[in-house]
Every structure is written in structure tokens, then in C-alpha cells.
Write a protein that holds these residues in place. Structure first.
Motif: not given
Lengths: 214, 222
Positions: B108-122
């Protein structure tokens, strides 16, 4: 015609008459050519490899892409990787044909990906690393003279550092594999490697300065 | 101890380079952690190489080695480049979510990971691979979190990267490769928290409770 090419042609012609596969002989010859390319940048050896693989790759890629120019691109990319990465092949890890196959697969994978998406990304080497746990980047390697000097300096290193450098660069073991193999903590392997490389670098620089002083 | 593996057909397609990037990366991560599947992939790769480069069939097809002038010109072109590829240690990326930091696997090292967003604990971060209906994400669930019972129209692949979770089929550990499709229903929960890579081909279908009503949850997980 190069000598290597002639030998290959003879092999193939007799192969048509004699259906008994000579895979082992083929493997030995192909591995010897790869070693020549790796150690001597030997064009004749590369020509031998090219004559064996290029037509087959062309045919396979043509089936996959149904397009002549893309098929040629696969041949070009695969064979130029063979030329530039031959030193990363080691016979202990498998047949030369398997190694070249993995290069071709990676090239095709990245090319298909480019056709299907808007992205210009190459993931194949992260997904199937040619050297376990390591990656290969397009950096210029020191020339042969310098490589030979490095070998000479390498012998002057303390035994425990030499072991690590040889394992990492010449046997292409990952740091994790080395740690297991030498029964050392991973951190120790990493720090020995760092130390050794620092010393090598220093000696190479001193050598350069020495030459200038002369 | 890894108990859940990709099925044979997936390993074969992976070795042949026939799967989408998302699934290839997931299998690569599993294979790196699982010596059994690693061995099998090596065998599949060898078989494929033999089929292409060494079978008698291939020799039959070969015209007495015709190489056209284009190909011959290629040799000069390639050998003009004196450089050799240099081996360097790959740099790995890490992601942080809610105070936890995780190092991502090599695949996964070259992949672009977006920002984390969530609901509750997920929490979810999209990995942008542009693969149409196949969506790839990192999913983090905090300790004590769960995902409402759901089923899938397409497939849902979960590769556990860190921590643990369990459902009615058992408990999963890092490296476990969990492939579910429309035949399965489940309700995963985690005691200690976990980070997963998920590859999902269609929206999740919540079967009961608040998940059924809570639409944003569905789009969060797809």
C-alpha cells in the motif's frame, strides 16, 4: 551473429527435431547469460536472452493486448528490465524463465492499469517485489571500477559487518531474513548495515581525495 | 495464527497478474504474512512461466526463430543504457487515526490514502484507486466498536492488518483474509480495536436495527 546467438539457434533447431525438452540445459544457458549481463554488461549475452524471450513475450502480449504496438512496448519494457536488473536474479530463487516471467507480468499489469484508469501509477513492484521486502528504484549504480573498489574495501570490514553487507547486497536477503539467518535481533542487523555502509562511503571518499592529491 | 486464506482460484489469478490492483494488494499483504500461500503462489508462478516459455506447445508455434528488424533495433536501444537498477530499502507510510498510528504494508506504500472520517467508533479512509464500483478503504474500529448486521450484493473482502475482531464465524487475527458475498450475513465486533483493509464491490445491505435506517453508515462502509 554473436557466438551466443549461434549457440541458441543451434539449440532451437535441434529442439525441433528432438522433442525431449532440454529445460535444464536451457536454464543453465539462460542463467549464464544473465550472469554475464549482470557482471560484464555483455551485449552478446543479452542478445542470447533477447532471442529466446522476445518473440515469446511478443506473442503472449499480443494475445493479451490485441495490439501490435502495445505488445512491442511489453517486449521493450520487459527486456530493458532484464538488462538493468540482471544482477538481482539469483539461481537459488528459481528458474531464469520464472524470473523473466514475473518481470513481464509486472510490466503488463502496470500497462493494463494505465489503460483502465486515469492514473499513471506503478504498483506492481510493491505488490510483487522482485527482491523480497525490498524495492528496486531507477538509480544510477556506481561504475564497475567503483564496484570493484567496494568489493576490496568490503574485505577490510569487521567480520560481523561484512556478513550483513554481503547478505543484504549480494545474496539479496531482506534485513528480516538476515536477522533470522544470523540469529540476531533485527535492530542489530540494521545498525551493522548502517555502520558498514558509513565506513564504505568514507573509504570511497578518501580514495577520491587521495587520487586528487596525487 | 492465520486461519483464513484466499481460495485457490484467487491465488492463481493473483500470480498471473489478472486481478484488480485492490485485490492484488490485499493478496500480496496476506501472502507476505502467510508462508503457505506464499509457497503456493510461487508454484503457480512457476507453472505459468513454464507454460509461456518452455512448453513443447510453444516450441511448435515458434517459426524457426524469426526476429524482425524492429525487435533487433530494440537490442541496441536497450543496451545503450549503461545503468543498473539499484536496490534500496522501501520507505513505508503510516497513517494515524484517533491517536493510533499504524505502519502500512509495502503493497500500500505508494497508494494515496484519504482522510479518516467516521461515525462513532468506526472510521474509514478511502484509498483512491479509480476502480469503478470496487471501493478500497482502510477501516479502523475503536475498542468495543461493531458494525451492524449486514449482507452484500457483491463481495466484501476484509484483510485484518492489526488488532482483532470477531463475528458469529469466529475470531480473526492479523493476516486473515475474509471473503464474504451475498450468502453471508455478519455482525463484526472488536474488543481491542482493529485496522482492516476492505475491498467492497457494492453497497452493504443492512439487515436489521439502526443500520437499516442509518443510510450514512452504508456509504461510510462502501
Amino acid at each position: 551473429m554473436t557466438q551466443a546467438g549461434t549457440i541458441l539457434l543451434q539449440n532451437q533447431k535441434s529442439g525441433l527435431h528432438n522433442k525431449v525438452m532440454t529445460n535444464d540445459n536451457n536454464h543453465q544457458q539462460l542463467a549464464a547469460w544473465l550472469a554475464d549481463v549482470a557482471n560484464n554488461r555483455d551485449k552478446a549475452a543479452f542478445t542470447g536472452l533477447f532471442r529466446f524471450f522476445a518473440p515469446k513475450i511478443q506473442r503472449i502480449a499480443h494475445q493479451q493486448f490485441s495490439n501490435e504496438s502495445q505488445a512491442s512496448e511489453v517486449v521493450q519494457e520487459t527486456m530493458s528490465n532484464v538488462w538493468r536488473k540482471a544482477h538481482l536474479y539469483s539461481p537459488e530463487k528459481g528458474a531464469p524463465t520464472t524470473w523473466v516471467y514475473t518481470i513481464m507480468r509486472n510490466v503488463s499489469f502496470d500497462m493494463l492499469r494505465k489503460m483502465k484508469s486515469r492514473k499513471e501509477d506503478n504498483f506492481s513492484e510493491d505488490i510483487w517485489p522482485l527482491v523480497e521486502a525490498d524495492n528496486v528504484e531507477t538509480e544510477v549504480y556506481p561504475d564497475h571500477l567503483q564496484q570493484n573498489q567496494i568489493l576490496a574495501y568490503l574485505d577490510k570490514l569487521p567480520e560481523n559487518q561484512k556478513q550483513v553487507v554481503k547478505g543484504f547486497y549480494f545474496l539479496e536477503m531482506s534485513q528480516e531474513q538476515l536477522a533470522r539467518h544470523l540469529n540476531l535481533p533485527l535492530g542489530t542487523v540494521k545498525s551493522r548495515l548502517r555502520l558498514a555502509l558509513g565506513k564504505l562511503k568514507q573509504q570511497l571518499t578518501e580514495q577520491d581525495m587521495g587520487e586528487r592529491d596525487d | 495464527m492465520i486461519k483464513h486464506h484466499p481460495e485457490t482460484k484467487l491465488l492463481q489469478s493473483f500470480s498471473a497478474g489478472e486481478l484488480p490492483v485492490s485485490l492484488s494488494a490485499a493478496i500480496s499483504i496476506h501472502v507476505e504474512m502467510c508462508p503457505v500461500c506464499q509457497q503456493r503462489c510461487e508454484e503457480f508462478t512457476e507453472q505459468k512461466a513454464e507454460q509461456y516459455f518452455e512448453s513443447a506447445h510453444v516450441d511448435d508455434l515458434a517459426e524457426p526463430i524469426q526476429i524482425d528488424s524492429n525487435l533487433l533495433a530494440m537490442i541496441d536501444n536497450i543496451t545503450d543504457d549503461p545503468t543498473q537498477a539499484h536496490v534500496v530499502e522501501p520507505t513505508l507510510n503510516s497513517v494515524a487515526v484517533k491517536g493510533d498510528e499504524y505502519q502500512l504494508p509495502r503493497a500500500l506504500r505508494s497508494m494515496s490514502v484519504g482522510r479518516f472520517a467516521g461515525i462513532g467508533k468506526v472510521s474509514r479512509a478511502r484509498i483512491d484507486l479509480d476502480e469503478g464500483e470496487i471501493h478500497t478503504s482502510l477501516l479502523q474500529i475503536q475498542p468495543g466498536g461493531m458494525i451492524p448486521e449486514h449482507t452484500h450484493k457483491g463481495f466484501e473482502l476484509t484483510l485484518l492488518l492489526d488488532g482483532e475482531f470477531s463475528d458469529d464465524m469466529g475470531t480473526y487475527y492479523p493476516g486473515d483474509f475474509i471473503w464474504l458475498d451475498g450468502r453471508h450475513q455478519h455482525n463484526p465486533k472488536t474488543e481491542q480495536g482493529c485496522l482492516c483493509l476492505t475491498v467492497v464491490s457494492d453497497a452493504l445491505h443492512f439487515t436489521q436495527g439502526f443500520g437499516k435506517l442509518l443510510n450514512p453508515f452504508g456509504s461510510l462502509l462502501y
